[in-house]
Design a protein around this motif. Structure first.
Motif, short mmCIF file in Angstrom:
data_model
loop_
_atom_site.label_atom_id
_atom_site.label_comp_id
_atom_site.label_asym_id
_atom_site.label_seq_id
_atom_site.Cartn_x
_atom_site.Cartn_y
_atom_site.Cartn_z
N CYS B 212 0.85 -1.20 0.00
CA CYS B 212 0.00 0.00 0.00
C CYS B 212 0.88 1.25 0.00
O CYS B 212 0.60 2.22 -0.70
CB CYS B 212 -0.92 0.02 1.22
N LEU B 213 1.96 1.20 0.80
CA LEU B 213 2.86 2.35 0.87
C LEU B 213 3.55 2.62 -0.46
O LEU B 213 3.84 3.76 -0.81
CB LEU B 213 3.92 2.13 1.96
N MET B 214 3.80 1.55 -1.22
CA MET B 214 4.43 1.69 -2.54
C MET B 214 3.52 2.49 -3.47
O MET B 214 3.97 3.30 -4.26
CB MET B 214 4.68 0.28 -3.08
N HIS B 215 2.22 2.26 -3.34
CA HIS B 215 1.22 2.96 -4.16
C HIS B 215 1.06 4.41 -3.71
O HIS B 215 1.15 5.34 -4.52
CB HIS B 215 -0.11 2.20 -4.07
N ILE B 216 0.87 4.60 -2.40
CA ILE B 216 0.70 5.98 -1.90
C ILE B 216 2.01 6.76 -2.06
O ILE B 216 2.01 7.91 -2.50
CB ILE B 216 0.25 6.00 -0.41
N GLY B 217 3.11 6.09 -1.72
CA GLY B 217 4.42 6.73 -1.83
C GLY B 217 4.77 7.07 -3.27
O GLY B 217 5.36 8.12 -3.56
#
Lengths: 463, 243
Positions: B212-217
């Protein structure tokens, strides 16, 4: 006359891509879904026994579906015994044929309609129109959709994609008798609709409805609504025809206790809906016909995972919490059943033969918000994943997934792939080609590290 | 306690720092950490995209690799939820596969669950003097029901200022292959999440799932927003000594 969704071209991602760019639609949907979402949460949270109610709703529906054959015959007997006529319709065409024949037999060329999902599902208005019969929607939101030559985009609030200003435009454009100086105040719009509809209620001799529930034990049909327009239709005309999906059954009168709590709180976010109409067979001076609709439901019942979708009571709570629905809007689903429940119901009822229907099980991030709010505990993510396994897969995707499965199937192959990625990490372009461009169009890629975790562990930690 | 680290394929390949953080954190708390080298992937991507056959093969591999440990710890709510919630649905009840899954699955913990429920520790001795907001991620929130466990751990980190994220419970739009199969809706969801993150004024966005962080980041980076992403394990592993 609102059109029919059947045979709609395109697919969900393409339809949604257009919708997400529509700032007015995004604003309307965000505002409306968040408002109902908040109302639902407050009236559900105030009940200490909500989870017990929910479990009871699930259990009653499961029991009904397990013995549907028996309960349906019991219902038929009860309705017939109370002076009603029961008709069985295998599919949409048969249901439309039955209803058209019944209306024709009265000699009327106009009918008023109570808001009903089943008649939308079978495209009844269009079928009636082919035989010169005009159907007037009397639910305010359905009326807005019908006058605007539009498609419904929500189960409970079919015109949710429209705001007040747009509704005023539609009324001015399409209603013959709009009051002068019509404003976009809700009260003014409701008054205009009332004037428009009142005359139809008094004139029409035939009404068509659906039902929220049918009680097998007593043969009673139940309609829940907010406006009172449904009750006008149910009581004034000489002939009442109700088209109801076979899964809308409840075994006994007492079961209503559970569902009359679950539905309004989940649906409109009210403790109780303003109007609950119940009728058993033919009331005095009225001819009553019940058309029991299968239209794919027994196929759904045969599917061990998918059958839970038949527990649905059409409350729309799942639509109102769905982040995908909120951004894509109801039209993107190409069905009268949009949102999470539509994504599992439509492919089961219609099959996945069209590009659109095959794309619906993928119209979800599997975030699980729908399952949490469902008053009959339909595990929508579980059904979505199950349908994805049955959906047709594109050749390129299938090949890609097979390669990924082969690489991930064994640690030596995975480590080799990781080292390859590491070696060429500086060569990875900022924008990826082909289908992977879908990632880099809006997002940067993470930097590929110098070394995978397993290689680091091997160097540092392996004794 | 003999703990196996289930790194997850995404962390192994793209976020090795998270794995190193888990190792150092668990050792600091007195655990003996093992990394079963034969591990690969839990099969979530395949199962959730409709490739059940490949997914089941990976699930079988997982249960073989991780059987026999006291506990299996994963720095991913999503992969832990896959094993615990979805594995049992992949096999026929009463089969040999079901028995193997029944043996391994209950021992699989997401990191914050392991720290709070098994090790019974909330203050892990971390020091991280930054303004942080936390995104709970769907499978942690609605799958594993982690509740306030991550927040309790973060609340004991010295120097850390935890700012609540508005609409935290809403999906960020990653959703595995959803991100590329429905890119427009995924990006629209990501845009709203990013707007909420930026509204907090935090310098770090933290979560228990790097995917998820890869997407938001990735969205934050594309916008040059100046907010960095960090896995929960990386914050908890940081001490005054390691800085």
């Amino acid at each position: 006359m609102s059109g029919t969704f059947l045979g709609m071209p395109g697919n969900f991602p393409k339809n949604a891509e257009k919708a997400v760019q529509d700032s007015q639609l995004r604003f309307n949907l965000r505002k409306a879904t968040h408002t109902i979402r908040g109302k639902r949460a407050s009236v559900v949270d105030e009940l200490p026994d909500w989870q017990e109610l929910r479990a009871a709703g699930k259990a009653i529906k499961d029991e009904t579906l397990r013995h549907l054959d028996r309960y349906l015959v019991q219902l038929e007997d009860a309705v017939t015994g109370a002076g009603g006529h029961v008709h069985w319709a295998r599919d949409a065409a048969e249901a439309n044929r039955i209803v058209t024949g019944l209306v024709k037999a009265t000699g009327e060329s106009e009918v008023v309609k109570v808001k009903s999902m089943a008649t939308q599902e079978i495209g009844l208005n269009e079928a009636l129109a082919e035989h010169g019969i005009t159907a007037y929607e009397t639910d305010l939101a359905e009326l807005i959709v019908q006058l605007g030559d539009d498609f419904p985009s929500h189960i409970l609030v079919p015109a949710i994609h429209r705001n007040r200003a747009e509704i005023r435009e539609i009324f001015l454009d399409k209603m013959a008798e709009t009051p002068e100086g019509l404003t976009d105040e809700p009260a003014a719009l409701a008054e205009a609709a009332r004037l428009h509809l009142r005359e139809r209620f008094l004139r029409s001799k035939v009404a068509i409805s659906g039902a929220n529930f049918m009680v097998a034990e007593t043969g009673t049909l139940v309609v829940l609504e907010s406006e009172g327009n449904g009750r006008m239709c149910l009581t004034l005309p000489e002939t009442l025809i109700s088209v109801v999906g076979i899964e809308k059954l409840l075994p006994s009168w007492r079961d209503l206790e559970v569902f009359l709590q679950l539905l309004p709180r989940s649906s409109t976010g009210e403790r109780m809906n303003p109007y609950t109409s119940m009728w058993t067979g033919a009331t005095e001076g009225q001819d009553f016909h019940l058309v029991l609709l299968d239209n794919g439901r027994t196929d759904v019942l045969a599917d061990e995972v998918g059958r839970q979708a038949l527990r649905c009571i059409r409350c729309s709570a799942c639509l109102n919490v769905c982040p995908v629905y909120e951004r894509a809007g109801g039209h993107a689903y190409g069905s009268v059943y949009p949102g999470p429940i539509g994504a599992i119901l439509t492919p089961q009822l219609r099959g996945m033969g069209s590009e659109l229907d095959a794309s619906l099980p993928y119209a979800s991030s599997l975030c699980g918000a729908c399952y949490d709010v469902c008053p009959v505990a339909i595990d929508i993510p579980e059904v979505l994943v199950d349908l994805r396994a049955k959906a047709p897969h594109g050749r390129a995707e299938r090949a890609g997934m097979r390669v990924a499965g082969w690489v991930l199937g064994n640690e030596v192959r995975l480590a080799k792939a990781q080292r390859l990625a590491t070696r060429f990490r500086k060569l990875v372009p900022r924008r990826l080609p082909g289908p992977l461009s879908a990632w880099t169009d809006t997002r940067d890629l993470p930097e590929i590290p110098e070394e995978s975790f397993r290689d680091w562990w091997e160097r540092h930690e392996r004794p | 306690m003999r703990v196996a680290l289930f790194i997850t394929c995404v962390n192994d390949t793209l976020f090795p720092g998270t794995g190193k953080a888990v190792v150092s954190l668990l050792r600091r708390l007195g655990c003996e950490v093992d990394f079963p080298a034969a591990q690969t992937c839990c099969g979530q991507m395949h199962v959730n995209t409709g490739y059940r056959e490949e997914g089941v093969r990976l699930a079988r591999h997982f249960t073989e690799v991780f059987s026999g440990y006291d506990a299996v710890v994963a720095p991913s709510g999503s992969c832990a939820a896959m094993v615990r919630e979805q594995y049992p649905k992949l096999v026929r009840p009463g089969s040999r596969g079901a028995a193997a899954i029944g043996e391994v699955a209950p021992k699989v913990y997401e990191l914050s669950e392991f720290l709070i429920d098994v090790l019974k520790v909330e203050d892990v001795g971390a020091y991280f003097p930054h303004r942080v907001t936390y995104h709970p991620t769907c499978h942690s929130l609605r799958g594993l029901r982690l509740g306030d466990r991550p927040a309790r751990l973060l609340s004991h980190v010295r120097g850390l200022e935890l700012v609540p994220l508005p609409a935290a419970e809403e999906c960020c739009g990653f959703g595995g292959t959803f991100a590329v199969k429905n890119p427009a809706v995924s990006a629209a969801m990501g845009a709203d999440k990013v707007r909420n993150v930026l509204g907090t004024g935090a310098e770090v966005l933290c979560a228990a799932d790097n995917s998820c962080l890869m997407h938001i980041g990735g969205t934050l980076n594309r916008q040059k927003a100046g907010v960095r992403i960090m896995h929960l394990a990386e914050i908890l592993a940081t001490t005054e000594a390691t800085g």
